[in-house]
Scaffold this motif. Structure first.
Motif, mmCIF file in Angstrom:
data_model
loop_
_atom_site.group_PDB
_atom_site.id
_atom_site.type_symbol
_atom_site.label_atom_id
_atom_site.label_comp_id
_atom_site.label_asym_id
_atom_site.label_seq_id
_atom_site.Cartn_x
_atom_site.Cartn_y
_atom_site.Cartn_z
ATOM 1 N N SER A 135 -191.131 -59.137 -53.031
ATOM 2 C CA SER A 135 -190.962 -60.488 -52.484
ATOM 3 C C SER A 135 -191.027 -60.572 -50.961
ATOM 4 N N GLN A 136 -190.842 -59.456 -50.257
ATOM 5 C CA GLN A 136 -190.860 -59.486 -48.791
ATOM 6 C C GLN A 136 -191.780 -58.396 -48.246
ATOM 7 N N PRO A 137 -193.072 -58.559 -48.394
ATOM 8 C CA PRO A 137 -193.982 -57.512 -47.921
ATOM 9 C C PRO A 137 -193.941 -57.370 -46.402
ATOM 10 N N PHE A 138 -194.055 -56.131 -45.957
ATOM 11 C CA PHE A 138 -194.155 -55.830 -44.528
ATOM 12 C C PHE A 138 -195.536 -56.236 -44.020
ATOM 13 N N ALA A 139 -196.533 -56.045 -44.878
ATOM 14 C CA ALA A 139 -197.925 -56.383 -44.565
ATOM 15 C C ALA A 139 -198.528 -57.039 -45.805
ATOM 16 N N PRO A 140 -199.572 -57.854 -45.643
ATOM 17 C CA PRO A 140 -200.214 -58.459 -46.822
ATOM 18 C C PRO A 140 -200.726 -57.366 -47.767
ATOM 19 N N ASN A 141 -200.540 -57.555 -49.038
ATOM 20 C CA ASN A 141 -200.957 -56.567 -50.043
ATOM 21 C C ASN A 141 -202.466 -56.660 -50.297
ATOM 22 N N THR A 142 -203.248 -56.509 -49.239
ATOM 23 C CA THR A 142 -204.699 -56.689 -49.340
ATOM 24 C C THR A 142 -205.472 -55.378 -49.273
ATOM 25 N N SER A 143 -204.782 -54.263 -49.053
ATOM 26 C CA SER A 143 -205.448 -52.962 -48.989
ATOM 27 C C SER A 143 -204.482 -51.883 -49.447
ATOM 28 N N ASP A 144 -205.031 -50.705 -49.757
ATOM 29 C CA ASP A 144 -204.173 -49.583 -50.159
ATOM 30 C C ASP A 144 -203.201 -49.216 -49.045
ATOM 31 N N GLU A 145 -203.678 -49.253 -47.800
ATOM 32 C CA GLU A 145 -202.808 -48.906 -46.665
ATOM 33 C C GLU A 145 -201.659 -49.903 -46.534
ATOM 34 N N ASN A 146 -201.950 -51.180 -46.647
ATOM 35 C CA ASN A 146 -200.896 -52.187 -46.559
ATOM 36 C C ASN A 146 -199.915 -52.065 -47.718
ATOM 37 N N ARG A 147 -200.416 -51.804 -48.906
ATOM 38 C CA ARG A 147 -199.512 -51.630 -50.050
ATOM 39 C C ARG A 147 -198.599 -50.432 -49.821
ATOM 40 N N ALA A 148 -199.151 -49.357 -49.264
ATOM 41 C CA ALA A 148 -198.340 -48.164 -48.969
ATOM 42 C C ALA A 148 -197.244 -48.508 -47.963
ATOM 43 N N ASN A 149 -197.549 -49.332 -46.969
ATOM 44 C CA ASN A 149 -196.547 -49.741 -45.978
ATOM 45 C C ASN A 149 -195.449 -50.602 -46.596
ATOM 46 N N ASN A 150 -195.752 -51.259 -47.694
ATOM 47 C CA ASN A 150 -194.761 -52.114 -48.352
ATOM 48 C C ASN A 150 -193.812 -51.335 -49.259
ATOM 49 N N ARG A 151 -194.118 -50.102 -49.563
ATOM 50 C CA ARG A 151 -193.235 -49.259 -50.384
ATOM 51 C C ARG A 151 -192.235 -48.587 -49.455
ATOM 52 N N ARG A 152 -191.130 -49.278 -49.214
ATOM 53 C CA ARG A 152 -190.224 -48.840 -48.166
ATOM 54 C C ARG A 152 -188.782 -49.195 -48.492
ATOM 55 N N VAL A 153 -187.890 -48.663 -47.657
ATOM 56 C CA VAL A 153 -186.473 -49.027 -47.679
ATOM 57 C C VAL A 153 -186.068 -49.326 -46.256
ATOM 58 N N ALA A 154 -185.271 -50.365 -46.077
ATOM 59 C CA ALA A 154 -184.735 -50.708 -44.768
ATOM 60 C C ALA A 154 -183.229 -50.459 -44.787
ATOM 61 N N VAL A 155 -182.714 -49.964 -43.675
ATOM 62 C CA VAL A 155 -181.277 -49.795 -43.487
ATOM 63 C C VAL A 155 -180.850 -50.826 -42.456
ATOM 64 N N ILE A 156 -179.845 -51.627 -42.811
ATOM 65 C CA ILE A 156 -179.373 -52.698 -41.939
ATOM 66 C C ILE A 156 -177.894 -52.468 -41.656
ATOM 67 N N ILE A 157 -177.532 -52.489 -40.385
ATOM 68 C CA ILE A 157 -176.151 -52.308 -39.974
ATOM 69 C C ILE A 157 -175.395 -53.603 -40.241
ATOM 70 N N ILE A 158 -174.242 -53.489 -40.902
ATOM 71 C CA ILE A 158 -173.362 -54.647 -41.118
ATOM 72 C C ILE A 158 -172.198 -54.508 -40.145
ATOM 73 N N PRO A 159 -172.159 -55.377 -39.118
ATOM 74 C CA PRO A 159 -171.088 -55.234 -38.106
ATOM 75 C C PRO A 159 -169.721 -55.606 -38.665
#
Length: 159
Positions: A135-159
């Motif tokens: 639901s929240q792609p980093f890049a448009p899912n229009t190429s293999d490279e962009n799809r690879a960039n979307n397979r990720r995890v983000a760490v967010i600091i909760i103050p």
């Protein structure tokens, strides 16, 4: 003498004002400095780090590659050192596959990263694990490279 007292008071007030400017909400200056050094950026959700900038997960996988595990271990030590223990760990996928499957896979990816934090002494109650599927792609899912960039995890600091 009176002018000198006013000057000293003004300088003291100026110093206090400037010290207040170094405040970053609930985080201390040294914490923010470390977060920036580690590659975190301030977003609407908080201080956010995509792990790492490029690929973290292979297609259809939730296991962490050893070289990425080492980077996450180093990050856990830094966050512990700076008393940053409350985190939101958010998993993502590309758009290939059924939405329900991608949701589950994104949760598994986030949990894989969270388990490293727990192994390094973080309390499970201080970690919020979320999957967002595709639901929240980093890049448009229009190429293999962009799809690879979307397979990720983000760490967010909760103050």
């Amino acid at each position: 003498m009176y002018t000198r007292t006013i000057r000293i008071s003004f300088i003291a007030l100026l110093c206090l004002t400037l010290a207040g400017c170094l405040s970053f909400g609930p985080l201390k200056y040294r914490q923010v400095k470390m977060l920036k050094k580690e590659g975190f950026i301030l977003t609407d959700e908080g201080w956010n780090l995509g792990l790492p900038e490029r690929l973290l997960f292979d297609f259809n996988k939730a296991d962490i590659k050893p070289e990425h595990g080492q980077k996450i271990n180093r990050l856990t030590k830094q966050l512990n050192k700076y008393d940053l223990h409350k985190l939101k760990i958010v998993g993502h996928t590309d758009d290939i596959g059924h939405p329900e499957y991608n949701q589950k896979l994104s949760e598994e990816r986030a949990q894989s990263v969270a388990s490293i934090f727990v192994q390094q002494g973080f309390k499970p109650n201080d970690l919020t694990v979320i999957g967002r599927g595709s639901s929240q792609p980093f890049a448009p899912n229009t190429s293999d490279e962009n799809r690879a960039n979307n397979r990720r995890v983000a760490v967010i600091i909760i103050p």
